[in-house]
Scaffold this motif. Structure first.
Motif, PDB file in Angstrom:
ATOM      1  N   THR A 241       0.812  -1.221   0.000  1.00 25.44           N
ATOM      2  CA  THR A 241       0.000   0.000   0.000  1.00 25.44           C
ATOM      3  C   THR A 241       0.848   1.275   0.000  1.00 25.44           C
ATOM      4  OG1 THR A 241      -0.164  -0.204   2.412  1.00 25.44           O
ATOM      5  CG2 THR A 241      -2.019  -1.032   1.104  1.00 25.44           C
ATOM      6  N   HIS A 242       2.172   1.124   0.012  1.00 22.72           N
ATOM      7  CA  HIS A 242       3.057   2.282   0.097  1.00 22.72           C
ATOM      8  C   HIS A 242       4.095   2.272  -1.018  1.00 22.72           C
ATOM      9  CE1 HIS A 242       1.405   2.148   4.184  1.00 22.72           C
ATOM     10  NE2 HIS A 242       1.642   3.440   4.217  1.00 22.72           N
ATOM     11  N   THR A 243       4.624   3.450  -1.281  1.00 23.95           N
ATOM     12  CA  THR A 243       5.722   3.623  -2.229  1.00 23.95           C
ATOM     13  C   THR A 243       6.920   4.173  -1.485  1.00 23.95           C
ATOM     14  OG1 THR A 243       4.262   4.008  -4.119  1.00 23.95           O
ATOM     15  CG2 THR A 243       6.507   4.885  -4.281  1.00 23.95           C
ATOM     16  N   GLU A 244       8.069   3.534  -1.662  1.00 28.23           N
ATOM     17  CA  GLU A 244       9.309   4.027  -1.071  1.00 28.23           C
ATOM     18  C   GLU A 244       9.882   5.051  -2.031  1.00 28.23           C
ATOM     19  OE1 GLU A 244      12.587   5.084   0.631  1.00 28.23           O
ATOM     20  OE2 GLU A 244      13.002   3.932  -1.181  1.00 28.23           O
ATOM     21  N   ARG A 291       1.904   6.803   1.188  1.00 30.33           N
ATOM     22  CA  ARG A 291       0.810   5.920   0.782  1.00 30.33           C
ATOM     23  C   ARG A 291       0.575   6.124  -0.712  1.00 30.33           C
ATOM     24  NH1 ARG A 291      -2.117   2.938   4.089  1.00 30.33           N
ATOM     25  NH2 ARG A 291      -3.983   1.917   3.241  1.00 30.33           N
ATOM     26  N   THR A 292       0.596   5.030  -1.453  1.00 30.18           N
ATOM     27  CA  THR A 292       0.575   5.112  -2.913  1.00 30.18           C
ATOM     28  C   THR A 292      -0.667   5.837  -3.420  1.00 30.18           C
ATOM     29  OG1 THR A 292       1.852   3.056  -3.056  1.00 30.18           O
ATOM     30  CG2 THR A 292       0.700   3.770  -5.041  1.00 30.18           C
ATOM     31  N   ASP A 293      -1.822   5.588  -2.809  1.00 30.45           N
ATOM     32  CA  ASP A 293      -3.040   6.226  -3.311  1.00 30.45           C
ATOM     33  C   ASP A 293      -3.150   7.694  -2.923  1.00 30.45           C
ATOM     34  OD1 ASP A 293      -3.763   6.101  -0.638  1.00 30.45           O
ATOM     35  OD2 ASP A 293      -5.366   4.629  -0.919  1.00 30.45           O
ATOM     36  N   THR A 334       4.835  14.676  -4.007  1.00 32.86           N
ATOM     37  CA  THR A 334       3.647  15.523  -4.115  1.00 32.86           C
ATOM     38  C   THR A 334       2.439  14.675  -3.770  1.00 32.86           C
ATOM     39  OG1 THR A 334       4.677  16.894  -5.815  1.00 32.86           O
ATOM     40  CG2 THR A 334       2.289  17.012  -5.616  1.00 32.86           C
ATOM     41  N   LEU A 335       1.728  15.096  -2.734  1.00 37.26           N
ATOM     42  CA  LEU A 335       0.653  14.297  -2.170  1.00 37.26           C
ATOM     43  C   LEU A 335      -0.689  14.998  -2.281  1.00 37.26           C
ATOM     44  CD1 LEU A 335       2.455  13.295   1.156  1.00 37.26           C
ATOM     45  CD2 LEU A 335       2.390  11.997  -0.979  1.00 37.26           C
TER      46      LEU A 335
END
Length: 347
Positions: A241-244, A291-293, A334-335
């Motif tokens: 569910t996450h991106t490093e 969090r990827t989304d 950028t979130l």
């Protein structure tokens, strides 16, 4: 206790800050919608006890503060693992002071004690993790993770840490928060032989806490020493569910550059090509997760890089020594940050 005047000033600052953000592109977005915000994170496991002997004058503090103040773009958030309390205080005060103060905020530092004062660690000081924000923070949440020691061991005086996930939200944007953690190296099965390995349990606990933030409509970034590599099975519960942020490194795709010295014979290899996995030398265990989304562009809306370990420290009477056994990791993303329905009181 904060004075009524301080609370009023804080509330005014919150309103003005949100007004500036929301009206910069025209009409303010409606509550419950999102805005795109870019944040930069600076993270370092500094080995405050093991290498720096609990001292704030080895050169490690100066190297850390100098690096933070020299970054362009300037970090929005800063994370430290393995700090002794005097080192935390020195970094906290120097980030807010001349020359080139990194922050003008007054409520910008958070500390999580993972091992108490009064032992042989850090020369008798407390030991733990810290986070800092360039902008004002509101409150804090410190979640204690499953214990990697038994109560009998603690009662006997054996060394132990209360590993945690430390988080704080922005004062002017309560739906955005920053967290830091330091996961155990232990593979023990606790509290009994049928339990999952304790490092896996701690990572699972972090995953569940972060899921709670997301389910509550919050956005976050989390940095720390996870004591696991991105491709290890125990990281799976987080990586799904996450991106490093260093995962797009051109040479170490989906892994990133190494961050920790595993083999002391392999020095910081800026003059050569470092390996991409521990079985080739040094591992990638320090990470910044989004969090990827919540990434505005999950394919390209983020980046990260590691920095050389400073060799400017004086340790055990020897000069020009490595200031840590970990590299600094810096990442930007950028979130999509939800607009709060109301302006909560800060504190």
């Amino acid at each position: 206790m904060r004075s009524t005047r301080s609370v009023k000033r804080a509330a005014t600052a919150v309103a003005l800050a949100l007004a500036a953000v929301f009206t910069s592109g025209g009409a303010a977005p409606a509550a419950g919608t999102t805005i795109a915000q870019t944040y930069t994170v600076w993270h370092w496991n500094v080995s405050g006890h093991k290498i720096n002997n609990g001292s704030a004058t080895t050169g490690m503090v100066a190297a850390a503060v100098g690096s933070i103040k020299s970054q362009d773009p300037s970090p929005d958030f800063v994370s430290f693992n393995e700090l002794c309390y005097s080192q935390y205080k020195a970094i906290r005060d120097q980030l807010n002071s001349a020359p080139n103060a990194w922050t003008q905020a007054t409520n910008y530092a958070r500390w999580s004690e993972t091992h108490p004062a009064g032992t042989g660690i850090c020369g008798g000081e407390a030991f733990g993790n810290a986070l800092f924000s360039k902008a004002q923070l509101r409150g804090e949440q410190n979640y204690i993770l499953p214990a990697d020691y038994t109560q009998a061991e603690a009662d006997s005086g054996a060394y132990h840490e209360d590993r945690s996930l430390l988080c704080a939200a922005l004062a002017d944007q309560a739906t955005m928060k920053f967290c830091t953690t330091h996961i155990t190296t232990s593979n023990r099965r606790l509290p009994n032989p049928d339990s999952a390995k304790i490092n896996t349990q701690q990572l699972g606990a972090v995953r569940n806490i972060l899921k709670g933030f997301a389910d509550a409509g919050e956005t976050y970034l989390v940095a720390g020493d996870f004591n696991a590599e991105p491709d290890m099975s125990r990281m799976g519960s987080l990586m799904t569910t996450h991106t490093e942020l260093d995962s797009t490194d051109a040479r170490c795709l989906n892994y990133g550059e190494w961050t920790a010295i595993d083999n002391p014979e392999i020095n910081d290899p800026d003059t050569g090509l470092p390996p991409c996995a521990a079985n080739g030398g040094n591992p990638k265990i320090d990470m910044i997760l989004a969090r990827t989304d919540r990434l505005v562009d999950p394919a390209a809306g983020f980046t990260a890089d590691t920095k050389s370990i400073p060799t400017t420290c004086t340790v055990d009477g020897k000069t020009n020594q490595l200031c840590s056994d970990h590299r600094v990791l810096i990442g930007t993303a950028t979130l999509s940050v939800p607009v709060p329905v109301t302006l909560p009181a800060t504190g």
